[in-house]
Design a protein around this motif. Structure first.
Motif, mmCIF file in Angstrom:
data_model
loop_
_atom_site.group_PDB
_atom_site.id
_atom_site.type_symbol
_atom_site.label_atom_id
_atom_site.label_comp_id
_atom_site.label_asym_id
_atom_site.label_seq_id
_atom_site.Cartn_x
_atom_site.Cartn_y
_atom_site.Cartn_z
ATOM 1 N N THR A 82 3.019 -11.738 -15.434
ATOM 2 C CA THR A 82 3.397 -10.979 -13.848
ATOM 3 C C THR A 82 4.537 -9.588 -14.663
ATOM 4 O OG1 THR A 82 4.019 -11.247 -11.259
ATOM 5 C CG2 THR A 82 4.277 -12.926 -12.993
ATOM 6 N N ILE A 83 5.219 -8.897 -13.641
ATOM 7 C CA ILE A 83 6.278 -8.766 -13.722
ATOM 8 C C ILE A 83 6.829 -9.230 -13.023
ATOM 9 C CG2 ILE A 83 7.121 -6.571 -14.060
ATOM 10 C CD1 ILE A 83 4.893 -5.705 -15.018
ATOM 11 N N VAL A 84 8.141 -9.179 -12.850
ATOM 12 C CA VAL A 84 9.087 -9.839 -11.667
ATOM 13 C C VAL A 84 10.045 -9.216 -12.622
ATOM 14 C CG1 VAL A 84 10.620 -11.795 -11.795
ATOM 15 C CG2 VAL A 84 8.371 -12.487 -13.203
ATOM 16 N N GLU A 85 11.113 -8.568 -11.377
ATOM 17 C CA GLU A 85 11.711 -7.834 -11.492
ATOM 18 C C GLU A 85 13.424 -8.228 -11.406
ATOM 19 O OE1 GLU A 85 11.446 -4.431 -11.473
ATOM 20 O OE2 GLU A 85 9.310 -3.881 -11.149
ATOM 21 N N THR A 86 13.608 -8.498 -11.916
ATOM 22 C CA THR A 86 15.365 -8.927 -11.931
ATOM 23 C C THR A 86 15.382 -9.566 -13.020
ATOM 24 O OG1 THR A 86 16.974 -10.980 -11.284
ATOM 25 C CG2 THR A 86 14.601 -11.783 -12.052
ATOM 26 N N ASN A 87 16.283 -10.137 -14.012
ATOM 27 C CA ASN A 87 16.845 -10.909 -15.580
ATOM 28 C C ASN A 87 16.523 -11.804 -15.904
ATOM 29 O OD1 ASN A 87 18.719 -11.069 -17.469
ATOM 30 N ND2 ASN A 87 19.441 -9.761 -17.627
ATOM 31 N N CYS A 88 16.095 -11.360 -17.125
ATOM 32 C CA CYS A 88 14.982 -12.625 -17.007
ATOM 33 C C CYS A 88 16.387 -14.313 -17.980
ATOM 34 C CB CYS A 88 14.727 -12.884 -19.576
ATOM 35 S SG CYS A 88 15.745 -11.991 -20.232
ATOM 36 N N ARG A 89 17.341 -14.128 -16.892
ATOM 37 C CA ARG A 89 18.258 -15.338 -17.262
ATOM 38 C C ARG A 89 17.839 -16.295 -15.880
ATOM 39 N NH1 ARG A 89 24.933 -15.483 -16.302
ATOM 40 N NH2 ARG A 89 23.670 -15.042 -13.926
ATOM 41 N N GLU A 90 17.518 -15.658 -15.249
ATOM 42 C CA GLU A 90 16.506 -16.655 -13.617
ATOM 43 C C GLU A 90 15.518 -17.901 -14.077
ATOM 44 O OE1 GLU A 90 18.695 -16.494 -10.896
ATOM 45 O OE2 GLU A 90 19.844 -14.525 -11.404
ATOM 46 N N VAL A 91 14.940 -16.858 -15.000
ATOM 47 C CA VAL A 91 14.165 -18.349 -15.674
ATOM 48 C C VAL A 91 14.324 -19.421 -16.622
ATOM 49 C CG1 VAL A 91 12.620 -17.371 -17.471
ATOM 50 C CG2 VAL A 91 11.965 -18.074 -16.114
ATOM 51 N N ASP A 107 8.750 -19.276 -7.381
ATOM 52 C CA ASP A 107 9.738 -18.847 -8.108
ATOM 53 C C ASP A 107 10.453 -17.713 -7.519
ATOM 54 O OD1 ASP A 107 11.007 -20.737 -9.333
ATOM 55 O OD2 ASP A 107 9.470 -20.899 -10.816
ATOM 56 N N ILE A 108 9.641 -16.381 -7.955
ATOM 57 C CA ILE A 108 9.475 -15.088 -8.137
ATOM 58 C C ILE A 108 10.323 -14.749 -6.951
ATOM 59 C CG2 ILE A 108 8.290 -12.449 -8.142
ATOM 60 C CD1 ILE A 108 6.367 -14.137 -9.912
ATOM 61 N N ASP A 109 9.311 -15.274 -6.019
ATOM 62 C CA ASP A 109 10.030 -14.600 -4.063
ATOM 63 C C ASP A 109 11.271 -15.127 -4.017
ATOM 64 O OD1 ASP A 109 7.466 -13.986 -3.416
ATOM 65 O OD2 ASP A 109 6.827 -15.884 -2.435
ATOM 66 N N ILE A 110 11.867 -16.045 -4.919
ATOM 67 C CA ILE A 110 13.347 -16.922 -4.174
ATOM 68 C C ILE A 110 13.938 -15.346 -5.610
ATOM 69 C CG2 ILE A 110 15.007 -18.438 -5.179
ATOM 70 C CD1 ILE A 110 13.818 -20.036 -2.850
ATOM 71 N N TRP A 111 14.053 -15.147 -6.873
ATOM 72 C CA TRP A 111 14.201 -14.702 -7.054
ATOM 73 C C TRP A 111 14.726 -13.486 -7.019
ATOM 74 C CZ3 TRP A 111 10.885 -15.810 -12.645
ATOM 75 C CH2 TRP A 111 11.304 -17.709 -12.771
ATOM 76 N N LYS A 112 13.384 -12.393 -6.572
ATOM 77 C CA LYS A 112 13.418 -11.470 -6.604
ATOM 78 C C LYS A 112 14.765 -10.825 -4.880
ATOM 79 C CE LYS A 112 9.405 -11.210 -3.084
ATOM 80 N NZ LYS A 112 8.303 -10.489 -3.264
ATOM 81 N N TYR A 167 9.163 -11.938 -21.848
ATOM 82 C CA TYR A 167 9.578 -11.084 -23.049
ATOM 83 C C TYR A 167 10.493 -9.590 -22.248
ATOM 84 C CZ TYR A 167 6.050 -8.006 -22.313
ATOM 85 O OH TYR A 167 4.656 -7.388 -22.053
ATOM 86 N N PRO A 168 11.364 -9.593 -22.505
ATOM 87 C CA PRO A 168 12.729 -8.366 -21.401
ATOM 88 C C PRO A 168 11.781 -7.350 -21.733
ATOM 89 C CG PRO A 168 13.546 -8.876 -23.307
ATOM 90 C CD PRO A 168 12.473 -9.732 -23.693
ATOM 91 N N ILE A 169 11.579 -6.420 -20.500
ATOM 92 C CA ILE A 169 10.735 -5.134 -21.165
ATOM 93 C C ILE A 169 12.849 -4.086 -20.399
ATOM 94 C CG2 ILE A 169 10.174 -3.279 -19.057
ATOM 95 C CD1 ILE A 169 8.365 -5.495 -18.084
ATOM 96 N N ASP A 170 13.630 -4.317 -19.690
ATOM 97 C CA ASP A 170 14.310 -4.047 -20.082
ATOM 98 C C ASP A 170 15.296 -5.271 -19.036
ATOM 99 O OD1 ASP A 170 14.602 -3.865 -17.390
ATOM 100 O OD2 ASP A 170 13.758 -1.226 -17.234
ATOM 101 N N GLU A 171 16.726 -5.088 -18.952
ATOM 102 C CA GLU A 171 17.800 -5.588 -18.160
ATOM 103 C C GLU A 171 17.809 -5.650 -17.279
ATOM 104 O OE1 GLU A 171 20.517 -2.325 -20.511
ATOM 105 O OE2 GLU A 171 18.448 -2.370 -19.000
ATOM 106 N N ASN A 172 16.668 -5.640 -16.229
ATOM 107 C CA ASN A 172 16.348 -6.228 -15.019
ATOM 108 C C ASN A 172 14.787 -6.089 -14.786
ATOM 109 O OD1 ASN A 172 19.031 -5.193 -13.775
ATOM 110 N ND2 ASN A 172 18.137 -3.346 -14.237
ATOM 111 N N ARG A 173 14.202 -6.143 -15.841
ATOM 112 C CA ARG A 173 12.952 -6.829 -15.336
ATOM 113 C C ARG A 173 12.427 -7.744 -17.267
ATOM 114 N NH1 ARG A 173 9.147 -1.378 -15.416
ATOM 115 N NH2 ARG A 173 11.370 -0.910 -16.790
ATOM 116 N N PHE A 174 11.580 -8.596 -16.418
ATOM 117 C CA PHE A 174 10.631 -9.224 -17.528
ATOM 118 C C PHE A 174 8.649 -9.157 -17.025
ATOM 119 C CE2 PHE A 174 12.356 -12.524 -15.038
ATOM 120 C CZ PHE A 174 11.246 -13.749 -15.165
ATOM 121 N N VAL A 175 8.296 -9.342 -18.406
ATOM 122 C CA VAL A 175 7.334 -9.581 -18.268
ATOM 123 C C VAL A 175 6.812 -11.429 -18.422
ATOM 124 C CG1 VAL A 175 4.084 -10.167 -19.251
ATOM 125 C CG2 VAL A 175 5.812 -7.903 -19.479
#
Length: 382
Positions: free
Chosen positions: A164-173, A306-311, A262-270
């Motif tokens: 799944t694609i997550v719309e935030t920086n991967c440091r959150e995970v 987790d994603i619901d919190i991160w976004k 893995y990061p898509i960019d600074e603000n998204r990761f898979v």
């Protein structure tokens, strides 16, 4: 006695946050199941702030290149695999997995400087990894991903894999490694033991827990989960192997859970999750496959929580912590080693660090909360 001025205690704590770095972590990153790239077609992967092309040559090796042809910018991921090369759809320039142009059908010779960016790859345990290094260096031997017990064994299930694609920086995970309390409030788990160990390029979370009595339910086969034991280790900045044992009435289910990204960019990761489960007398092959599928859905639901919190949350560099919170600052110091040049890695980023949370207070509080929930439920049914 320490006397703290009233003005200091009443001061409002401000959230501090620096700009998100546009540099991506040095290390091995998993792109998913290797088989998904073996269909004879080129695949587009957006990672590390750019577009990549992934393809398997006739020799069986999976390759990863920059997706844009260095000739006139054609998109190689829209091209064709020809032998061990990927042919550009624009002018048929053919690029090998090493990043060198191997052939230009209409030209007598290939320019000496006809090279493009190529990523080191590794296929292991039916998974595809690529190595990212902003300095362009090859992967050191001592950071190789360890092989996974059961991944290639007939006595274990096949991978159940989600993405799944997550719309935030991967440091959150990554912060989840040390965050014991969120397992109770977000994932409805009940940690009773929690310890972290950081050393070198690995970060480990050891957790034991029991099933919350206020939400415990037998599954369709009548199995009731009593709790679980988890030893989860990140090997580098993005790939976690979790040796996860679920304790049921009368038997244990041994599984291996993968949590990777893995990061898509600074603000998204898979975000990937994968799980395999071991067959046993209590869980023969077919039953284990069914249960592995259910666990995969359960884990995916946990990631969605987790994603619901991160976004919706704020990025915060100076979290305000209490005694029972984990070593967030030490974790981030460990994590920083992957975002600096290898020569700039400091001893405090890699030295062994251990921290065990005293779970006495959390267990007391959560036990009472579960009891109160059960009492309210009983009152509602009467």
């Amino acid at each position: 006695m320490i006397i703290v001025a009233a003005a200091e205690t009443e001061a409002i704590r401000a959230i501090e946050v620096e700009a998100i770095p546009n540099r991506f972590a040095r290390g091995w990153h998993c792109l998913g199941l290797a088989e998904s790239f073996k269909d004879g077609k080129p695949h587009t992967v957006n990672a590390f702030g750019q577009k990549l092309v992934v393809f398997q040559g006739e020799n069986g090796k999976i390759n990863v290149l920059d997706a844009y042809c260095r000739h006139m910018g054609g998109d190689l991921s829209q091209g064709t695999i020809k032998g061990d090369t990927i042919a550009c759809p624009f002018h048929d320039w053919r690029w090998g997995g090493d990043g060198r142009c191997k052939q230009i059908p209409y030209s007598r010779r290939v320019p000496l400087r006809a090279r493009t960016a190529a990523w080191p790859t590794m296929e292991q345990d039916h998974l595809l990894f690529i190595w990212n290094d902003p300095e362009g260096k090859q992967p050191p031997a001592d950071v190789t991903i360890p092989r996974i017990e059961g991944a290639t064994s007939d006595s274990w299930t096949d991978w159940r894999w989600t993405s799944t694609i997550v719309e935030t920086n991967c440091r959150e995970v990554m912060d989840n490694i040390v965050d014991m309390a969120h397992f109770f409030y977000i994932h409805y788990s009940f940690p009773t033991y929690f310890k972290n160990i950081f050393e070198g390029h690995t970060a480990t979370q050891i957790m034991k827990g029991r099933t919350r009595p206020d939400i415990a339910r037998p599954d369709a086969e009548g199995n009731t989960m009593l709790g679980n034991t988890s030893v989860a280790t990140y090997h580098g900045p993005s790939f976690m192997i979790d040796e996860l044992t679920y304790h049921y009435e009368g038997f244990d289910l041994h599984s291996v859970l993968i949590n990777s990204h893995y990061p898509i960019d600074e603000n998204r990761f898979v975000l990937h999750s994968g799980i395999i489960a071991k067959h046993s007398e209590q869980l023969p092959k077919e039953a284990a496959e069914v249960l592995a599928g259910k666990l995969s859905s359960f884990i995916l639901n946990g990631f969605q929580q987790d994603i619901d919190i991160w976004k919706n949350k704020a990025r915060i560099d100076n979290p305000l912590l209490c005694e029972e919170d984990g070593p967030v600052y030490q974790l981030r110091r460990w994590y920083e080693q992957f975002y600096v040049n290898a020569a700039d890695v400091k001893p405090e980023m890699t030295e062994r660090f251990e921290f065990e949370i005293d779970t006495t207070r959390p267990v007391e509080s959560w036990t009472k909360e579960c009891q109160d929930n059960l009492a309210r439920a009983a009152e509602g049914q009467s």
